[in-house]
Motif scaffolding. Structure first.
Motif, PDB file in Angstrom:
ATOM      1  N   SER A 108      -1.480  -7.076   8.274  1.00 37.31           N
ATOM      2  CA  SER A 108      -2.384  -6.421   8.304  1.00 37.31           C
ATOM      3  C   SER A 108      -2.434  -5.325   9.564  1.00 37.31           C
ATOM      4  O   SER A 108      -1.077  -5.963  10.144  1.00 37.31           O
ATOM      5  N   VAL A 109      -2.854  -4.643   9.873  1.00 38.35           N
ATOM      6  CA  VAL A 109      -2.480  -3.367  11.809  1.00 38.35           C
ATOM      7  C   VAL A 109      -3.882  -3.353  11.572  1.00 38.35           C
ATOM      8  O   VAL A 109      -3.985  -2.612  10.797  1.00 38.35           O
ATOM      9  N   TRP A 110      -3.778  -3.978  13.140  1.00 42.46           N
ATOM     10  CA  TRP A 110      -5.728  -3.617  13.040  1.00 42.46           C
ATOM     11  C   TRP A 110      -5.614  -2.781  13.773  1.00 42.46           C
ATOM     12  O   TRP A 110      -5.027  -1.589  14.557  1.00 42.46           O
ATOM     13  N   GLY A 145       4.354  -4.909   3.142  1.00 40.80           N
ATOM     14  CA  GLY A 145       4.941  -3.454   4.179  1.00 40.80           C
ATOM     15  C   GLY A 145       4.425  -2.265   3.695  1.00 40.80           C
ATOM     16  O   GLY A 145       3.942  -1.623   4.743  1.00 40.80           O
ATOM     17  N   VAL A 146       3.501  -2.709   2.571  1.00 42.17           N
ATOM     18  CA  VAL A 146       2.861  -1.336   1.539  1.00 42.17           C
ATOM     19  C   VAL A 146       1.503  -1.083   2.131  1.00 42.17           C
ATOM     20  O   VAL A 146       1.199  -2.262   1.352  1.00 42.17           O
ATOM     21  N   VAL A 147       0.954   0.500   2.715  1.00 43.22           N
ATOM     22  CA  VAL A 147      -0.643   0.103   2.893  1.00 43.22           C
ATOM     23  C   VAL A 147      -1.127   0.308   1.398  1.00 43.22           C
ATOM     24  O   VAL A 147      -0.826   1.440   0.827  1.00 43.22           O
ATOM     25  N   LEU A 200      -4.036   7.398   7.909  1.00 42.90           N
ATOM     26  CA  LEU A 200      -4.033   6.306   7.951  1.00 42.90           C
ATOM     27  C   LEU A 200      -3.175   5.377   6.677  1.00 42.90           C
ATOM     28  O   LEU A 200      -2.397   4.676   6.559  1.00 42.90           O
ATOM     29  N   ALA A 201      -3.141   6.230   5.154  1.00 41.90           N
ATOM     30  CA  ALA A 201      -3.077   5.678   4.337  1.00 41.90           C
ATOM     31  C   ALA A 201      -1.912   6.025   3.614  1.00 41.90           C
ATOM     32  O   ALA A 201      -0.925   5.616   2.712  1.00 41.90           O
ATOM     33  N   GLY A 202      -1.816   6.697   4.717  1.00 38.07           N
ATOM     34  CA  GLY A 202      -0.252   7.415   3.526  1.00 38.07           C
ATOM     35  C   GLY A 202      -0.302   8.219   2.817  1.00 38.07           C
ATOM     36  O   GLY A 202       0.704   8.512   1.847  1.00 38.07           O
ATOM     37  N   ARG A 232      -5.945   3.129  -2.443  1.00 39.60           N
ATOM     38  CA  ARG A 232      -4.694   3.702  -3.129  1.00 39.60           C
ATOM     39  C   ARG A 232      -5.149   3.702  -4.457  1.00 39.60           C
ATOM     40  O   ARG A 232      -4.848   2.682  -4.562  1.00 39.60           O
ATOM     41  N   ASN A 233      -5.447   4.426  -4.657  1.00 33.48           N
ATOM     42  CA  ASN A 233      -5.544   4.367  -6.607  1.00 33.48           C
ATOM     43  C   ASN A 233      -4.208   4.527  -7.296  1.00 33.48           C
ATOM     44  O   ASN A 233      -4.267   4.128  -9.046  1.00 33.48           O
TER      45      ASN A 233
END
Length: 244
Positions: A108-110, A145-147, A200-202, A232-233
């Motif tokens: 996670s990235v807070w 490592g992938v959002v 945030l989701a890229g 992300r769908n």
């Protein structure tokens, strides 16, 4: 790698087109973990040389995998494995547990952790007094490592007085402190990503996402968790088993 190439080689004696044979073999190899999430696949040229097929055949096989969502292309960088998470709708599990069960490394990235006054929505959905306080957690959820998703969670401060102490798994933290979520109601709908969420989701602003709103209850049937997860769908599949 020699044996891997042999396993991927199409059989020219079959009536099935070579590109379909290759796409199926590649799909099996990806699902078997030959390549990890967000890892680059060999180039079409490499497939052509190693398997003795044309680059057109290799490209058409890649196009099939692209349509299936197993891979994605990055301009100027190559073709990469798409991390995907199958989430069963019949079992209550946290994000961290789901990923570990499927061999991903969760992290996670807070973006926010603190104690705040509740919003009107939080007051209604969690049955709170307007003068009460809530703990809020906002973070990017990652797999290898992938959002994968952006998650925003609210709990009454009585159940999470120190949000800074939450580690990778909120549910594990709640379990350890005697406040387990034992059941939940989830609503899933399609939304278009706002500018902030998209960043945030890229992804691009306005791109389709899945929004999961979860209300979690403890053993006393008290609502103690409100979570909005923007998924992300292209990375998420939701699976429901139906019986007669």
């Amino acid at each position: 790698m020699e044996n891997r190439w042999l396993a991927l080689k199409p059989d020219e004696t079959l009536t099935t087109p070579l590109y379909l044979q290759l796409s199926r073999k590649l799909a099996d190899a990806i699902n078997a973990g030959w390549w990890q999430a967000d890892e680059a696949l060999p180039s079409e040229r490499t497939f052509s040389e190693e398997l003795g097929i044309s680059r057109v055949t290799a490209r058409k096989a890649m196009d099939v995998l692209l349509e299936q969502g197993l891979i994605r292309r990055r301009q100027g960088s190559g073709t990469f494995i798409t991390p995907r998470l199958e989430q069963p709708l019949s079992r209550l599990t946290g994000f961290t547990e789901q990923l570990r069960q499927r061999g991903f490394v969760p992290s996670s990235v807070w973006l926010e952790r603190g104690v705040f006054a509740p919003s009107n929505e939080e007051v209604i959905k969690l049955g709170l007094s307007p003068t009460s306080q809530v703990s809020r957690l906002k973070r990017q959820r990652l797999a290898d490592g992938v959002v994968m998703a952006i998650e925003m969670t609210t709990l009454p401060v009585a159940y999470l007085p120190e949000p800074q102490q939450v580690g990778t798994s909120l549910y594990a933290h709640l379990d350890a402190n005697g406040h387990s979520v034992v059941r939940a109601l989830q609503h899933i709908r399609a939304v278009n990503a706002s500018g902030d969420i998209a960043t945030l989701a890229g992804i691009r602003p306005g791109e389709a996402m899945l929004l999961i709103t979860r209300i979690g209850f403890n053993a006393e049937n008290i609502a103690i968790e409100l979570t909005d997860t923007y998924c992300r769908n292209d990375y998420y599949d939701f699976v429901a088993e139906l019986r007669r």
